[in-house]
Design an enzyme around this catalytic site. Structure first.
Site, short mmCIF file in Angstrom:
data_model
loop_
_atom_site.label_atom_id
_atom_site.label_comp_id
_atom_site.label_asym_id
_atom_site.label_seq_id
_atom_site.Cartn_x
_atom_site.Cartn_y
_atom_site.Cartn_z
N ARG A 66 0.81 -1.21 0.00
CA ARG A 66 0.00 0.00 0.00
C ARG A 66 0.85 1.27 0.00
O ARG A 66 0.44 2.29 -0.55
CB ARG A 66 -0.94 -0.01 1.20
CG ARG A 66 -2.08 -1.01 1.06
CD ARG A 66 -3.01 -1.01 2.25
NE ARG A 66 -4.15 -1.88 2.03
CZ ARG A 66 -5.06 -2.16 2.94
NH1 ARG A 66 -4.95 -1.65 4.16
NH2 ARG A 66 -6.07 -2.96 2.66
N LYS B 45 -19.26 -15.77 2.47
CA LYS B 45 -20.68 -15.59 2.73
C LYS B 45 -21.40 -14.89 1.58
O LYS B 45 -20.94 -13.89 1.06
CB LYS B 45 -20.87 -14.77 4.01
CG LYS B 45 -20.31 -15.43 5.27
CD LYS B 45 -20.54 -14.58 6.49
CE LYS B 45 -22.00 -14.50 6.86
NZ LYS B 45 -22.24 -13.76 8.11
N GLY C 295 -8.75 -8.33 -0.66
CA GLY C 295 -7.47 -8.69 -0.07
C GLY C 295 -7.11 -10.15 -0.24
O GLY C 295 -5.95 -10.50 -0.47
N GLY D 195 -13.86 -3.13 0.78
CA GLY D 195 -15.25 -2.68 0.86
C GLY D 195 -15.56 -1.60 -0.16
O GLY D 195 -16.67 -1.57 -0.72
#
Length: 427
Positions: free
Chosen positions: A38, A199, A361, A384
């Site tokens: 990053r 999920k 990720g 997200g």
């Protein structure tokens, strides 16, 4: 969205929101950056600003200190690594905001870098406190947001301050938004979306969007088991609960062209599910694993990877694509007995001649593990934020860059100093 091309930065302090939320090691002793991905992603904007004679004042969070100072989450190791990568003079500010920090930024020379302390040491950050936003604004003459990974958060350093200074997107944020919006608006076809992970509920809106947008939607990972259960297959001890099955059933109905509550009838995409699985009695590298020629998982066993036939089929779809979006592994790839499916998909994505975009990720970690992280066209830095943009939701950090600055009419009260929190060893 305003871009860096629209800002006059020469000789000016530029407050730059970057995402330097990197892993540190070891947990005890002198901490160092264990993965600087990053930091490297932020370098193009930082170096461009320095080359244009600007004075970059960097803002970032690290971890979740909850509005109090935690020495273990200081950005000192990040400043050290940034100094090594840029060869520039990098000064770690003694705090996030305040008179001492203001004096430090006013004394900067062009090309110097000041890194503020962890912005989440301030309680007002996640609350988007206008007082903290105003205090941050006093540290710069203009503002650049280059933290795509935090763009879905309406925080003081990502949204609040953007209204108080001339503001624009940095090169990383600009590239992320343009690449992902191109998939949504004018994808080269066929578009194949590969979605995995744990999920269905976490990605239901993304699945729904790709049912409208993609030509083929490939489902893998533990996320496939609610779909298989909804089709009547036994899933054994695989990750799956009743609520997930209901979500999956509604999506299957939509994929088949049936109307469901809250969703439009029909779908464009063909939804593909595994045809075979790799199973074991527990997610353990030492547990005996076997390939299940079919989909009926025995009691006491759990699916931990897609099988070889599924991997081959998915590879064929990917090879025939013009655009590929991949988010989420096909199984427990961190354990070698269950890594083959994710490895096969990663290799297929790397080998295709399509435009390849990878987000999340876990997917990025899988590419790195298999030595393929440099083999895709775009590796998104947002988790997200990537999913929310693809869902069609507005990102506060991006929306703020589309509006005119709103100067503060009064000088808000400065935020109270962050309260130190004892290190874990001292508790």
């Amino acid at each position: 969205m305003r871009t860096l091309d629209e800002l006059d930065v020469e000789g000016r302090r530029v407050l730059v929101r970057v995402d330097l939320n990197v892993p540190l090691s070891p947990p005890d002793g002198e901490r160092t950056v264990s993965d600087d991905t990053r930091i490297r992603a932020a370098l193009p904007t930082i170096e461009e600003l320095r080359a244009r004679g600007a004075k970059p004042v960097l803002v970032s969070h690290l971890g979740r200190p909850g509005g109090v100072v935690e020495e273990q989450l200081s950005l000192a190791p990040v400043a050290a690594r940034l100094r090594e990568l840029t060869g520039a003079e990098v000064t770690l500010a003694p705090a996030v905001v305040g008179e001492a920090v203001e004096r430090l930024t006013r004394a900067m020379a062009p090309g110097e870098i000041v890194l503020l302390e962890n912005v989440r040491f301030e309680q007002g950050e996640t609350a988007n406190d206008p007082r903290l936003a105003a205090a941050l604004a006093r540290l710069g003459d203009c503002y650049v947001d280059d933290a795509f990974g935090a763009a879905h958060r309406a925080h003081a350093s990502t949204e609040g301050v953007a209204h108080l200074l001339p503001s624009a997107a940095g090169r990383l944020l600009e590239r992320e938004v343009r690449t992902l919006q191109a998939i949504l608006r004018e994808p080269r076809r066929p578009l194949v979306a590969v979605l995995g992970g744990a999920k269905v509920a976490d990605k239901i809106a993304v699945i729904d969007r790709f049912l409208e947008l993609a030509d083929t939607l490939l489902i893998g990972g533990a996320m496939c088991f609610p779909f298989l259960a909804a089709q009547g297959h036994a899933v054994g001890a695989s990750l799956c609960d009743e609520r997930e099955i209901e979500h999956a059933r509604a999506l299957l109905e939509r994929a088949a062209g049936g109307a469901t509550a809250g969703a439009a009838a029909g779908a464009r995409a063909r939804l593909e599910l595994p045809v075979d699985l790799v199973i074991a009695e527990r997610p353990d590298a030492q547990a005996p694993a076997r390939t299940l020629a079919g989909l009926e998982v025995p009691d006491g066993w759990m699916g931990l990877d897609i099988g070889p036939d599924t991997a081959a089929r998915y590879g064929e779809w990917i090879a025939a694509a013009a655009t590929v979006f991949w988010n989420g592994p096909m199984g427990a790839f961190e354990l070698e007995p269950f890594a083959a499916g994710t490895r096969a998909v990663a290799r297929a994505v790397a080998a295709t001649g399509a435009l390849t975009v990878v987000g999340g990720g876990d997917s990025a970690a899988a590419l790195a593990r298999f030595g393929l992280d440099g083999a895709v066209d775009h590796l998104s830095t947002g988790g997200g934020a990537t999913l929310e943009l693809l869902e069609g939701r507005a990102l506060p950090g991006v929306e703020a860059l589309s509006r005119e600055p709103r100067p503060a009419t009064t000088r808000p009260e400065a935020p109270r100093p962050a309260t130190p929190r004892p290190c874990p060893e001292a508790r």
